[in-house]
Design a protein around this motif. Structure first.
Motif, PDB file in Angstrom:
ATOM      1  N   ILE A  43       0.850  -1.191   0.000  1.00 56.72           N
ATOM      2  CA  ILE A  43       0.000   0.000   0.000  1.00 56.72           C
ATOM      3  C   ILE A  43       0.883   1.238   0.000  1.00 56.72           C
ATOM      4  O   ILE A  43       1.906   1.292   0.682  1.00 56.72           O
ATOM      5  N   VAL A  44       0.485   2.221  -0.777  1.00 53.68           N
ATOM      6  CA  VAL A  44       1.228   3.479  -0.864  1.00 53.68           C
ATOM      7  C   VAL A  44       0.901   4.330   0.362  1.00 53.68           C
ATOM      8  O   VAL A  44      -0.274   4.536   0.691  1.00 53.68           O
ATOM      9  N   ASP A  45       1.933   4.824   1.035  1.00 54.73           N
ATOM     10  CA  ASP A  45       1.711   5.606   2.259  1.00 54.73           C
ATOM     11  C   ASP A  45       2.102   7.060   2.046  1.00 54.73           C
ATOM     12  O   ASP A  45       3.093   7.549   2.584  1.00 54.73           O
ATOM     13  N   ASN A  46       1.296   7.749   1.261  1.00 58.01           N
ATOM     14  CA  ASN A  46       1.517   9.181   1.044  1.00 58.01           C
ATOM     15  C   ASN A  46       0.964   9.980   2.214  1.00 58.01           C
ATOM     16  O   ASN A  46      -0.244   9.964   2.477  1.00 58.01           O
ATOM     17  N   TYR A 105      -2.780   9.857   6.189  1.00 52.69           N
ATOM     18  CA  TYR A 105      -2.369   9.335   4.889  1.00 52.69           C
ATOM     19  C   TYR A 105      -3.466   9.516   3.839  1.00 52.69           C
ATOM     20  O   TYR A 105      -4.663   9.545   4.149  1.00 52.69           O
ATOM     21  N   GLU A 106      -3.040   9.576   2.587  1.00 52.37           N
ATOM     22  CA  GLU A 106      -3.959   9.625   1.461  1.00 52.37           C
ATOM     23  C   GLU A 106      -4.670   8.289   1.312  1.00 52.37           C
ATOM     24  O   GLU A 106      -4.065   7.221   1.473  1.00 52.37           O
ATOM     25  N   GLN A 107      -5.976   8.329   1.023  1.00 59.16           N
ATOM     26  CA  GLN A 107      -6.747   7.102   0.871  1.00 59.16           C
ATOM     27  C   GLN A 107      -6.309   6.353  -0.386  1.00 59.16           C
ATOM     28  O   GLN A 107      -6.000   6.943  -1.418  1.00 59.16           O
ATOM     29  N   VAL A 108      -6.284   5.014  -0.280  1.00 58.76           N
ATOM     30  CA  VAL A 108      -5.949   4.158  -1.426  1.00 58.76           C
ATOM     31  C   VAL A 108      -7.080   3.160  -1.635  1.00 58.76           C
ATOM     32  O   VAL A 108      -8.018   3.081  -0.835  1.00 58.76           O
ATOM     33  N   THR A 109      -6.993   2.392  -2.722  1.00 55.76           N
ATOM     34  CA  THR A 109      -7.948   1.309  -2.966  1.00 55.76           C
ATOM     35  C   THR A 109      -7.188  -0.004  -3.066  1.00 55.76           C
ATOM     36  O   THR A 109      -5.981  -0.027  -3.372  1.00 55.76           O
TER      37      THR A 109
END
Length: 783
Positions: free
Chosen positions: A471-474, A486-490
């Motif tokens: 998962i990307v942790d921006n 953090y920014e939401q991901v799918t």
């Protein structure tokens, strides 16, 4: 009548247990009836196993099948003053040890039950034969087997970290120890052991205020590792926290270090709750929201498939996984029949407590029958939840010999899920099904490595049962407590990251040199049920931290974009004999390990042993194998692939423990060559003769892959069936629950399983999934 019957029996019908004899007196061997039920438990005075006459009358069946005629009927009645105490779940740790006998807690009622004539006689009484009295008294006085398996007093194991041994302090000066040096807060104060700076801590459960100034001091001074909570200090307590390790630690020379700042522990009085006390309070009061938007308690639901599991103390990881597995219709039907325990399991002369399949059938009956999913009228709570069944026998057996799952500490639910599936698969447990229910999760992943110069490719396929998706942790900001947002991901985006091409260093057999190759992954066969686990654990300054990245709640998932393209135009297969020495080590993971200071041969060995997955798995393997004699020898991947599952060395190892060669070979075969599992298998099958049954030969991995690919085509959507959620800063602490889609009164809805509490989930509850979803189970929707 019963007295005359006992007097007429031969003495050898009853045997007196020794101190080492396991005595089961907590619940029935085949069901979850307990000594607290009105009819109590019947403890066999020959084999000391417990049975119940409720429901399926296992006492009668055991008596008829094994000709065991005499039982101690054992009943417990909670004393009124202990009623509220008994309602509290055993969560986290106990702060003090206060040993209480069963007589302190319960009124114990006992009788001698004679199954032949279906009559009982009160016990104790003088005219009962001496050998019967001796046996009954020994059973009553004995500690139950389940109790012996539990850890009676639980304390967090806090140990020193590397930063706690060499704390260099500066010159002393006058220190204000009454308030935070930044904001003036007068509670929740933490003193830096390096310089004496006093800062407030983070805001904590229960309304404890804090502005994180102690943490901000560390961030500005990263060599000031450890702080101590002033309000926790006494002769018996001290909260010490290492910000670098992100964990509670023990400081060996704490008394002298605090003395630098004029603090004398011998004269201090504890004024605030310790972190352990706050953690207990948080867990007992419930981590997830158990009320609706108006503050009203959620209404419990009852019925078939809606039975809760009592928390045995940090066992929520086990409960959540078990609830999800038994919610799968094919899995549940494999280990549950309307008749209760299958007759062949009752007829098994071995110990039911040591047979995993028996324990799975017991769980199936307990969770799916609905017999135990009823309101607990004995509680004083206004909302009547159920008692929940206690899976102590299952927990003890499944964790036996395992360094983590045998403890009473919190564990990783995802690791436990994979461990349990491996156990069921290795022991070839199918229940009443024709095939193992573990097959429901199997699918095929194809790994392809392509040389950019000659377009030669190596394709390898493997069978797996899960995907750990990155998962990307921006980071998009911080909250009021300084925690990262953090920014939401799918999940779909994360899956695409998983299959995305990676640049890796590779020795091409055709080009005879090191090249920058591309590595890709994709699916060639699809499971009936897909297990996904977002990689929420990340190394931050070599410390594992949990990422609270929000994952969008989506109930439909397509895997069409994850299909492996196979061999493309212009590509050609590199023959296996040419590729045997070209095992490709993941470049990113290799660089991470090398950057940590590990030698190259160790890095290669660790990546190979952990499936070339990631640096964290390899690092954990390295820490566990530092003392291996060959750890620094030159590593050749091609020499690693020829070991047989039943090597002579492993056989001899078991023989040296006292097992016969025939039994040793069978145990290794049943556990796929795993020596530790083989030892467990041998101890759980003491009456096995070692003879292998006449069965068809297992299909080879290649045949299994072809079968999966032939029976599985892309194009079907997957529907979200269940999610295991975790709340807490670390996977090894905090709390797990399961959200499962099921039916209540014929209506499909999301249900929340929080240990013994089972309720309909609200929209507010479902939002927790986005923040804390840890294991996702998707069901394939057949077109």
């Amino acid at each position: 009548m019963a007295l005359e019957y006992l007097q007429s029996l031969d003495r050898n019908v009853i045997s007196t247990p020794s101190e080492s004899t396991p005595i089961y007196k907590d619940d029935c061997m085949f069901s979850f009836e307990t000594a607290f039920d009105d009819s109590g438990l019947d403890i066999c005075m020959n084999c000391f196993q417990s049975f119940s006459r409720l429901g399926f009358n296992y006492t009668k069946q055991h008596s008829e099948y094994f000709n065991h005629k005499v039982y101690l009927n054992y009943r417990k009645i909670v004393k009124h003053q202990n009623l509220r105490q008994s309602e509290q779940p055993l969560k986290m740790v106990k702060l003090e040890i206060k040993e209480q006998t069963e007589n302190d807690l319960y009124d114990i009622k006992t009788q001698i039950y004679c199954s032949d004539i279906d009559e009982s006689i009160d016990f104790p009484r003088e005219d009962i034969p001496d050998h019967v009295k001796e046996c009954a008294s020994a059973i009553i006085e004995a500690t139950s087997n389940d109790k012996q398996q539990e850890i009676k007093a639980w304390e967090q194991e806090i140990v020193p970290c590397p930063h706690s041994f060499d704390i260099k302090q500066g010159k002393t000066k006058d220190f204000d120890l009454t308030q935070c040096h930044e904001c003036g807060l007068k509670e929740n104060l933490w003193i830096c052991l390096t310089c004496g700076s006093l800062g407030c801590g983070r805001s904590q459960f229960g309304g404890v205020p804090g502005n994180s100034h102690a943490l901000k001091h560390y961030e500005s001074n990263p060599t000031h590792h450890i702080a101590v909570k002033l309000g926790s200090l006494s002769l018996n307590s001290a909260d010490s926290y290492c910000y670098t390790c992100n964990d509670d630690v023990k400081v060996p020379d704490l008394v002298n270090l605090l003395g630098t700042f004029g603090i004398k522990i011998s004269e201090t009085v504890k004024t605030e709750k310790t972190l352990t006390e706050l953690q207990i309070e948080q867990n007992v009061k419930w981590d997830f929201n158990m009320s609706d938007e108006n503050g009203e308690s959620l209404i419990p639901v009852f019925g078939e498939g809606l039975t809760g599991l009592k928390n045995l103390g940090n066992s929520c990881y086990l409960s959540s996984v078990v609830q999800v597995l038994f919610s799968i219709s094919e899995f549940g039907s494999a280990f549950h029949i309307e008749e209760g325990m299958p007759v062949e399991k009752i007829l098994n002369p071995g110990n039911p407590a040591l047979d995993l399949e028996t324990q799975l059938f017991k769980l199936g009956d307990g969770l799916l029958s609905g017999r135990y999913s009823v309101p607990d009228e004995a509680t004083s709570e206004s909302v009547k939840f159920q008692k929940g069944i206690r899976p102590q026998g299952f927990k003890t057996l499944i964790g036996e010999g395992h360094p983590e799952f045998s403890t009473m500490q919190q564990q990783d639910a995802f690791e436990f899920l994979l461990f349990l599936l491996e156990k069921i698969d290795s022991q070839k447990l199918t229940g009443v099904s024709n095939v193992s229910p573990t097959q429901l999760f199997n699918f095929v992943v194809e790994n392809k490595i392509k040389c950019p110069n000659c377009s030669g490719v190596i394709i390898a396929k493997e069978i797996t049962n899960n995907i750990r998706v990155p998962i990307v942790d921006n980071v998009v900001g911080t909250d009021e407590n300084g925690r990262k947002l953090y920014e939401q991901v799918t999940l779909k985006e994360s899956l695409l990251n998983w299959i995305a091409a990676q640049d890796v260093e590779y020795t091409c057999p055709n080009c005879d040199g090191l090249v920058k190759a591309t590595k890709t992954e994709g699916l060639t066969a699809f499971p009936d049920y897909l297990i996904l686990s977002p990689q929420r654990i990340k190394l931050d300054n070599w410390v594992p931290v949990k990422l609270d990245v929000p994952i969008k709640f989506e109930e439909i998932l397509s895997l069409d974009d994850c299909v492996s393209p196979g061999l493309r135009e212009g590509e050609h297969i590199i023959e296996q004999q040419d590729a045997k020495n070209s095992f490709l080590f993941d470049e990113s993971a290799m660089n991470t390990l090398l950057g940590m200071g590990f030698p190259e041969n160790r890095c290669k060995r660790a990546l190979y042993a952990t499936g070339n997955k990631d640096a964290e798995a390899a690092m954990n393997w390295l820490f566990a194998h530092m003392e291996d004699p060959d750890i620094d020898e030159p590593f050749d991947p091609s020499a690693q692939s020829s070991s047989k599952s039943e090597s002579e060395q492993e056989v001899q190892s078991l023989i040296s423990m006292g097992f016969t060669e025939t039994l040793s070979r069978k145990a290794l075969l049943m556990t796929k060559g795993n020596v530790e599992l083989a030892v467990e298998w041998l101890f759980s099958h003491p009456d096995d003769d070692g003879v292998l049954p006449e069965v068809e030969a297992d299909e080879s991995p290649e045949e299994h892959i072809k079968r999966l690919e032939a029976n599985s085509q892309p194009g079907d959507n997957y529907i979200l069936k269940a999610v295991v959620c975790h709340k807490g800063a670390s996977i090894h602490s905090g709390h797990y629950v399961a959200f499962i889609k099921g039916k209540v009164d014929g209506v499909q809805s999301w249900l929340l399983f929080n240990d013994e509490k089972v309720v309909r989930a609200t929209e507010d509850n479902l939002r927790e999934i986005e923040k804390s979803g840890y294991i996702y189970l998707y069901e394939r929707q057949q077109s």
